[in-house]
Every structure is written in C-alpha cells, then in structure tokens.
Design an enzyme around this catalytic site. Structure first.
Site, short mmCIF file in Angstrom:
data_model
loop_
_atom_site.label_atom_id
_atom_site.label_comp_id
_atom_site.label_asym_id
_atom_site.label_seq_id
_atom_site.Cartn_x
_atom_site.Cartn_y
_atom_site.Cartn_z
N LYS A 55 0.85 -1.20 0.00
CA LYS A 55 0.00 0.00 0.00
C LYS A 55 0.88 1.25 0.00
CE LYS A 55 -3.82 2.10 2.64
NZ LYS A 55 -4.63 1.99 3.89
N SER A 108 -9.66 1.95 3.16
CA SER A 108 -8.81 2.67 2.24
C SER A 108 -7.81 1.80 1.47
CB SER A 108 -8.03 3.75 2.99
OG SER A 108 -7.16 3.17 3.94
N SER A 167 -9.73 -0.34 7.35
CA SER A 167 -9.18 -0.27 5.99
C SER A 167 -8.50 -1.52 5.46
CB SER A 167 -8.19 0.88 5.89
OG SER A 167 -8.90 2.08 5.72
N1 GLN Z 1 -12.83 4.27 6.48
C1 GLN Z 1 -12.25 4.74 7.71
C2 GLN Z 1 -11.87 6.18 7.56
O1 GLN Z 1 -12.23 6.73 6.59
C3 GLN Z 1 -11.07 3.91 8.07
C4 GLN Z 1 -9.89 4.22 7.27
C5 GLN Z 1 -8.72 3.39 7.64
O2 GLN Z 1 -8.86 2.37 8.32
N2 GLN Z 1 -7.56 3.85 7.26
O3 GLN Z 1 -11.25 6.76 8.40
#
Ligand code: GLN
Length: 481
Positions: free
Chosen positions: A84, A159, A183
């Site tokens: 990532k 994400s 994420s």
């Molecule tokens: N979807 C969550 C957010 O927008 C989690 C994102 C993540 O785990 N990096 O913060």
C-alpha cells in the site's frame, strides 16, 4: 474487462516457495505471471500506482540463483507482493494517494516491508489507496479510484482498496495494507479475500505515513488464512524504531491453525446485527455461525453495549490525530509546493490548499476543531473516555468468549459514486470495524459467502490482544467450507 475471478489462481505461498526450492517453478516465472495479469487487468482495476518491473525481476533472479545453488530459502522466497502506498520503500514513489506527496521518494524502508524483503518477497509495486488512508471506497485517491474485480462498477472498499483488489484479481500473491478504522478488513470483505488487523503494537509502524497513530496498524491481505498468517509471522515483532511496538514474543501462527474450533467459545454480539445490516450479509454470516456451531464451537451471546458510540468516537480521535500528523505537509519538506506565493505563510497555505483533497481537508478542520481550547474537553477528552468504555466492553466479552463473530461490513461492495456526496453514509461503512481499532484488539475478515448477484461477503473474527492464533484457527474453519 476479461477477468473471471474463478480463473484467477496464483499459487499459494507454500506452493510457490516449495516449487522454487524444488526447481519446478521459478521466481521469475511467478513475477512475470503477476506482471502479465497486471498488464491485462490493471488498466481497468487501477490497483497499482507504481510498478518496479526491473527491480522485481532482478530480485526474482537472485532468489532463483539461491534456489539453484541449493541454499535454504527464506519463508517468502520469490513471493510477488504489493505494498500500500502509505508504507515507504527506499527509492520508490510514496504518494499516500495524495497530490501533496507527488514526486516524493523516501530515503528509507518501512520495517514491515524490510522484513518482507529479508524473507525473500519480491515487491511488484505500490498500491492505490484513499488519500492518507482516509476513506472506505478508494474514491478519495487523488489518482482515481480502484474498481472491484468482482464487479467493475463497484468500489473495492477502502482505504486499502488497491491491496485487496490486487490479490482478488490475481495480480499479487499477497499485499500489505493498513487499518485505522477498517481499511484492511472492509476491502478484504468487499473483494473476497482475507485481511488481517494485527493487535496494536504487533507490527511496527516505522515507515508508515501516519494517519492516526494510536489506531494505525499494518497488516496482510492474501487469498487464504494460511498465507495471511504466514505473512503476519514475518512482519510481526518488536522494532526499536517504533516506541509503541510490543516486545511480546511472536508465536508460530501456523502451529495451531489446523486445530479446528472444537471447545472454542465464539461470541456473537447482538449490537452488530441490528438496523442497517443488509439481509444477504446477515444470512451469510448467520449461516457461517451455524456451521461453526456444527463443527464443534460453542456459540455464546456476548454484549458490547457501547458499540453505538464507536463511529462518533472514532471520528473525533482519528481526525484529532490526523490534524496533528498532517501538519508536517507544508510544502517545505516533502512533495508538492505551490508556485508564485509571495509570503512564507502564503506558501504554506497555498501548498496545503492545492495539495490536499476535500476529505483530508474536512478531517484536518474537524480534528483541529475538536482539539481547540474550549472544545478539547467536550469532544477529544470525552472521546478518550468513551474509547476506554469500548475497550472494557471487549475485555468483558473476552472473559466469556475466545473470539467474537460479526459481519465485517453492513453491505456488500456498493457502487462507485453511490456515497461520495454523503460523508456520513460513507463513515457508516465502518460501523463494525472501528471498534477493534479503538480497543487495540486483533481481527480478520474471511470470505463467508456471496450475495445473489455474486458479490463477496466477509465474516469478521475479532480476538483478544495478541490473540491472532485463535482468530486464524477460526478463520481456517470458515474458509474450509
Ligand atoms: N474508512 C475509515 C476512515 O475513513 C477507516 C480508514 C482506515 O482504516 N484507514 O477513516
């Protein structure tokens, strides 16, 4: 788009490493296979933001030379992996999905990635994600969204959307992602792969571009629980470069993985099966729970009474930490700098204005607000207190259960564009995942079924602090369906 998921089958880690050792396969072939998949599919899927073709092939040749010389191969020898783009790799682009880091080349490598390299993994490239890991659909990437390999009009989740989609589409054998509020688990669920949230402190965050430091975790994606456990075993362990990394010894995650669930108490919290849960997701998860019962687990009710406060608590703490972490992107030290700004303050202002996307700005503003004098006690301090209550909910539940079973996400993958105008709807995609980050516990998402239209559904298995081995044991039974 020609992908048929059923046709996309890369060898498992064991098959690959054994095949390379025996000479029935080469690392170069494995890497070429992945690049040919990427060439066929990634114009549509858009999982990768950058590729290191030369580097990967050179590395694969080194592994093949070792195998040919009869050397003992390390755990991930020749395994093609993607990273990532929030984890830094020396000399490779590191955008965090943001324009503000365009052109930045870090001079060092994240500890988790360094451990993969030392274990023989071959890095194919860097994977698309929501900007600074803020999002649940990958639509917040400044470089364009990733598409779900199961249905290209749908999101892969986020994400770590690129990390999940690359594995699902057979473009990499395993990948690394990060999980601050879901994420890793939510995109794993949307893309029909396995995704692991390790316990806080289990995997070093050194070299991870920080979003919310008390919540951020680094973890693997793979097609099987076994492969994911294998990768976790490589990246886990204390790192003097991360003061929050744990000295707890790393167990052999494969030692108990086939022990089955007989005698395990698996908790089911009603708070995760309420309003808003898609009926097909509910049916798949409940059927899986029944199957676990039939396989010998004892299913016990557990209660996590503060669950409904989790999303607001998360969005106070995560944005507060993000507002501090992102202060360093000022146009001076990294990446993008606005041109023609007459004053220093103007340069900061215009660089941040032009470099950050809308969601990141929304969160910096929200986080700055909840930390400001006069609001700190009302929001930030209160959220920290609720975080403690959420953690205690889990600690109590784990007195009665060895692991907890929930849906990973309330719905299967939604359509691109469906939630982009409604931040609240997007935030609710994490309703079942943010709790584990707030509590510091571990978890995994394992595919447990499909919707009628063929979209994957994930089961979330949550475990105690450092309870990864138990979670893998349960996941292994779910997978053997
Ligand atoms: N979807 C969550 C957010 O927008 C989690 C994102 C993540 O785990 N990096 O913060």
């Amino acid at each position: 788009m020609t992908t048929k998921i059923s046709e996309v089958k890369l060898p498992s880690i064991d098959e690959l490493v054994e095949g390379i050792a025996k000479g029935s396969m080469t690392a170069v072939e494995a890497v070429r296979l992945c690049f040919s998949r990427i060439d066929e599919e990634d114009a549509t899927i858009h999982a990768f933001l950058s590729l290191d073709r030369e580097g990967a092939l050179t590395r694969a040749r080194e592994i093949d030379a070792k195998a040919a010389a009869g050397e003992t191969l390390p755990a991930l020898a020749g395994v093609p992996m993607g990273i990532k783009d929030v984890l830094v790799v020396d000399g490779q682009p590191a955008t965090a999905g943001s324009k503000i880091l365009e052109g930045y080349r870090p001079p060092y490598t994240a500890t988790a990635v360094k451990r993969l390299i030392d274990a023989g993994a071959v890095l194919l490239g860097k994977l698309n994600c929501d900007e600074f890991a803020m999002g649940s659909s990958n639509e917040n990437s400044a470089y364009g969204p990733v598409r779900n390999p199961y249905a290209t009009d749908r999101v892969p989740g986020g994400s770590s959307g690129g990390s999940a989609a690359a594995v699902a589409a057979g473009m990499a054998v395993a990948t690394l992602g990060t999980d601050t509020g879901g994420s890793i688990r939510q995109p794993a669920s949307f893309c029909g792969v396995v995704g692991v949230l390790p316990t806080y402190g289990r995997v070093s965050r050194y070299g991870l571009i920080a979003f919310a430091s008390s919540l951020d975790r680094v973890g693997p994606f793979a097609t099987t629980v076994r492969d994911a456990a294998k990768v976790l075993g490589v990246i886990a362990g204390h790192d003097p470069m991360d003061a929050t990394s744990s000295t707890e010894p790393v167990p052999d995650y494969l030692a108990e993985i086939d022990n089955g669930v007989t005698g395990l108490r698996l908790g089911v919290p009603p708070e995760y099966f309420g309003e808003g849960l898609d009926p097909e997701v509910r049916a798949a998860v409940e059927a899986t729970i029944e199957r676990l019962r039939a396989t010998g687990a004892e299913i016990v009710p557990v209660s996590l009474p503060h669950t409904r406060y989790a999303v607001p608590t998360y969005y106070v703490i995560a944005t507060a930490e993000a507002s501090a972490n992102l202060a360093r992107f000022d146009g001076v030290r990294y990446g993008y700098r606005a041109a023609n700004t007459p004053t220093l303050a103007g340069m900061y202002h215009c660089s941040r204005e032009g470099g950050f996307g809308a969601e990141v700005k929304r969160r910096i503003l929200l986080g700055t607000y909840v930390l400001s004098a006069g609001y700190y006690d009302a929001y930030y301090k209160k959220a920290q207190q609720v975080r403690r209550l959420l953690t205690e909910d889990f600690l109590k539940a784990f007195d009665e259960a060895d692991a907890i079973l929930t849906p990973t996400a309330p719905t299967p993958a939604f359509k691109l564009g469906e939630k982009t105008d409604d931040p609240m709807a997007m935030y609710l995609a994490d309703i079942y995942t943010v709790t584990a980050n707030l509590a510091g516990i571990c978890g995994v998402s394992v595919p447990c079924g499909e919707s009628r239209s063929g979209l994957p559904i994930g089961l979330q298995i949550l475990g105690r602090h450092f309870g990864e081995s138990t979670v893998f044991r349960v996941g292994q039974v779910v997978e053997r369906r």
